[in-house]
Scaffold this motif. Sequence first.
Motif, PDB file in Angstrom:
ATOM      1  N   ILE A  37      23.976 -19.039  12.931  1.00 54.23           N
ATOM      2  CA  ILE A  37      24.651 -17.858  13.469  1.00 54.23           C
ATOM      3  C   ILE A  37      24.634 -17.839  14.986  1.00 54.23           C
ATOM      4  CG2 ILE A  37      24.131 -16.488  11.428  1.00 54.23           C
ATOM      5  CD1 ILE A  37      21.867 -15.193  13.004  1.00 54.23           C
ATOM      6  N   SER A  38      24.062 -18.870  15.606  1.00 55.90           N
ATOM      7  CA  SER A  38      24.005 -18.900  17.068  1.00 55.90           C
ATOM      8  C   SER A  38      25.393 -18.983  17.697  1.00 55.90           C
ATOM      9  CB  SER A  38      23.164 -20.093  17.535  1.00 55.90           C
ATOM     10  OG  SER A  38      23.726 -21.307  17.050  1.00 55.90           O
ATOM     11  N   ILE A  39      26.375 -19.396  16.928  1.00 55.42           N
ATOM     12  CA  ILE A  39      27.736 -19.533  17.454  1.00 55.42           C
ATOM     13  C   ILE A  39      28.431 -18.178  17.562  1.00 55.42           C
ATOM     14  CG2 ILE A  39      28.857 -19.830  15.222  1.00 55.42           C
ATOM     15  CD1 ILE A  39      30.585 -21.986  16.519  1.00 55.42           C
ATOM     16  N   LEU A  40      27.887 -17.152  16.933  1.00 51.87           N
ATOM     17  CA  LEU A  40      28.522 -15.842  16.915  1.00 51.87           C
ATOM     18  C   LEU A  40      28.340 -15.122  18.237  1.00 51.87           C
ATOM     19  CD1 LEU A  40      27.474 -14.526  13.376  1.00 51.87           C
ATOM     20  CD2 LEU A  40      29.512 -15.801  14.008  1.00 51.87           C
ATOM     21  N   THR A  41      29.356 -14.371  18.620  1.00 50.73           N
ATOM     22  CA  THR A  41      29.263 -13.509  19.803  1.00 50.73           C
ATOM     23  C   THR A  41      28.422 -12.288  19.439  1.00 50.73           C
ATOM     24  OG1 THR A  41      31.252 -12.265  19.215  1.00 50.73           O
ATOM     25  CG2 THR A  41      31.560 -14.281  20.504  1.00 50.73           C
ATOM     26  N   PRO A  42      27.949 -11.524  20.440  1.00 51.57           N
ATOM     27  CA  PRO A  42      27.158 -10.313  20.127  1.00 51.57           C
ATOM     28  C   PRO A  42      27.900  -9.330  19.232  1.00 51.57           C
ATOM     29  CG  PRO A  42      26.914 -10.895  22.437  1.00 51.57           C
ATOM     30  CD  PRO A  42      27.950 -11.812  21.886  1.00 51.57           C
ATOM     31  N   GLU A  43      29.210  -9.176  19.434  1.00 45.75           N
ATOM     32  CA  GLU A  43      29.987  -8.260  18.592  1.00 45.75           C
ATOM     33  C   GLU A  43      30.057  -8.781  17.161  1.00 45.75           C
ATOM     34  OE1 GLU A  43      30.961  -9.487  21.461  1.00 45.75           O
ATOM     35  OE2 GLU A  43      30.833  -7.715  22.771  1.00 45.75           O
ATOM     36  N   GLU A  44      30.259 -10.100  17.017  1.00 45.50           N
ATOM     37  CA  GLU A  44      30.321 -10.683  15.677  1.00 45.50           C
ATOM     38  C   GLU A  44      28.961 -10.613  14.982  1.00 45.50           C
ATOM     39  OE1 GLU A  44      33.850 -14.001  16.550  1.00 45.50           O
ATOM     40  OE2 GLU A  44      31.738 -14.544  16.723  1.00 45.50           O
TER      41      GLU A  44
END
Length: 953
Positions: free
Chosen positions: A590-597
């Motif tokens: 999940i490190s690829i996710l942005t803070p909003e995602e």
Amino acid sequence: MRQTEIEQVKKFQFFNQENIQDQRANGDPTAPTLNDIGISDGCGIGTKLFLSSQSKNLIYVYEANSIQGFFQPHNDSFRVMKCTKESRDGKLVTFGIDSENNQKSSFVKFWDPNTTDYQNMKPIKVILVNKVGQPLQNFNCFCIAKDLSAMAFGLQDGQILIFKAKSQNLMTMDFKDQVIQTDQEPIKSVHLSRHDQNLNLFCTTDSNIICFQNMQNRKKFSIPAGALFDLTAKGTLIGCPKDDTSTIVEYSDTKKEASWNVDGDKIEIRFFKQNYLIMLISPRQDKEQVDQSVQLTIFDLLNNYIAYYKKFEKIQRFIPVGDYLYVITQNNRGEKNLIRLTEKENTHKIEIFFKNNYFDVMYRFASNQSSDKTLLAEISRLHGDHLYDQHDFQGAIKQYINTAGILEPSYVIGKFLDVSHVDFLIQYLAALHHEKQADKNHTALLLNCYVKQKQITKLEEFLKESSFDSDLFDIDTAIKECRQLGHIDLALRLAKSRQKNEAYLSILIETNKDQNNKEQNRQDCKSALMYIKDEIQLDEKAQYLKEFGQQLMKAEPELCLEIIQNLVLLISMVQNLKKRVDTQKGIESISILTPEELKVWRYFNLQDEEIKKVFSITFGKPDEFLHLFVVNDEYLESYLKFLIENCKTLPNEKAIFHRYFEYHLEKYQLYYKDESKIGIRDTQLQSKEQGIMKLLENQENEKKYDKNHLLVLFKMYNFVPGIIFLLKKLQMREELLNFYISLRENDQIINLCSEYGREETNLWIQALKYFAKPENGAENYIEKVLVLVSSLENLSPLLILNILSKNRNVNFKLVKNYFTNKISKDKKQIDDCQKVVKEKMKKAAELRAEYKKLKTQAKVFQSTKCNCCDAILSLPSYHFLCGHSYHEHCIHTERACLLCPQDSQMFFKRKQEFIEASKETKPFKEKLYAAADKFDVICEYLGQGIISNQKAD
């Protein structure tokens, strides 16, 4: 039979008795018979019986109903005889004392039982026991292992002398001897039993049973007992204690296994075949009468019944050999008889069991015979029917339970459907579920029975014990029945434990739906929403939201809207990830996710590892949730506005915009009180109208909706500004004209025709038809229309006259000026055309004359000088029709006049253009469609020879 089951012992005669007629061998009158010998012991191998006589120091061989011969095993005294096996490969073993050279020694001798030369019998192996000249004086008992690996002697002083082969057996290899000291009591019997790769030694005294592991001086157990014992087929020790000769006890090499009780004092015990215990029993003596007889009893240890019993005056010896039991009896006159007992067939036994209703014995017997399950079930059924007829319902149901999986359950269920038998029916149905033989109807019936008997605790225990295992019972039926019977909590637990999401949500949402307790219904719906949010798999959340969303939206709209919005954000997130990440490789963390995602991901309590499978999930589309807001459309605007403003890459975006427009149109239509007031707009109506038009006119939204779809919507809701806007946008001018006509917007009709009527003259025709109709009351616009169309060359005055003639209210003075001007204009145009025609005709006549002259008369060239170098012309020279002449060297290779090349080039160029134009029809069509007077265009092309019948290349 175990001590707790003494009363249930059954007695049968399952052995056939055959009296063997004792004869003399070969008819020799001197040959001995059984009555001629004193039998001290006996054993058998194959078809031969070996009968020993210690008084005569002989062994007699009995076969084929007669004594076939005899031999002396030891020349001094004979003590004991054993057969290692009852089959033909067994060995006859004897122990006794032989005298050689006036020295007595103890020997164990091995004999071949298949030898027929009894007069010259020789041992095949001889083992010296003790030292030469020192015979074993205190001998008491002897045994040898069936595999000949060891033998043991029990002595009077409590010692055990053991001979053990170092490898293989005593017949072929060396051996070693050892002595084990027990108590000081005499050893009554010794037995060698092989178990778990060990050869254990049992020995008995009058007071104890002792077992030595692997014949070492290490006791496995020591139990007070002693007396009559023998080894069973499985290697356990069985016999009678000294103090209680009516009790049979079985010991393994570590403990007491079982015990039985058979009346009477045991005289001798021998084990027979795999499961029979043969006993000679002396009846209990009565004070008044003394019974000297003896009873032979064959007891089936495995099936717990007496298989044979009979009293005899005296039994001298019984000898088990293979499948036969030989019994030597003696009557009061001293006469001996040989009886052979043979076991009867199993079918006969079962027949006897059935005739006597011994179903329990029959079942145990068939089970121990490894019978087919179908036979066992049939026995249990018959037993159950028998008990049922005797009104022993508890016993009957126990038997019917044994038929689970074989017997059709309806056979049993039908017998116990009476209310008084419900408890028995519960037992049977529970057993069906335990054996996993129940279907959903059985589950429903069981649950119903539990409830009817008010055994809710048992119902819960049943479900708990099965751990809600759906393989044990039909989980869907269980949930349904619990729900119908009002046990909602239990139904919910069942559904949740087996992840029956649809049933769980249905119970939560619909249980209190029709009741007046709105607060409870709201709490239930909230619980359902939280279950969808936190418990249901990611790929199923949308499915259950769409299925139950309307009821959830009605009861708990805020939370429902929140979950739907976050689910839409999750859908949008996956769409974005597919653009950023290689979908073939997927996502590792999940490190690829942005803070909003990541915030959206955490909202649903999703595990980190679930990110790896997001690309494999088929998510729904945001417009699939629109139907949920039917019951609460005040939240629809929020949802649609959220989609448009927060989701930039929506799948099926047009459907969202269409619904957003439709929502506003629905609200717009509400401001009309009735149909007669359509067109009257108050402040709110104008505000709503401006909002729709602002959304419609925004160029950024133009690609997000379908204009034709919106046009239909606007027409449905009679949204005039939107209809006009889209008709103009779609350039549907004729339809727009008709729309203005329907609204009687006369000025707008004039403006539309003025703007586009020159290209589409049909607009003027339609407008004039409208104005010309008396019922429209628009005759005053006719004069204005005629003024505007008077400049249109391609609009026929006759057509206009035909249209106006149909309206008798149209005065001639309204059209007088139009036709006067039109006639004058046409006359002037005709005059101009005739003038042009005359000029063209004149020029054409001149050109024809010149052309004729060129073809029929010689042209005289009078030039004497070159028009290029102004020198006197000399041959060769070139003369052109234009009148110019040139030296050959002045004109070079050109073939055109140097002074007037533009005319010729232009001529050839135009000719080439005409040729090319005749091949290309597109410019002709475009010019034809754009021209007001299409006939002029056609004439022009024909006159220039562009249109011709050319063959295709």
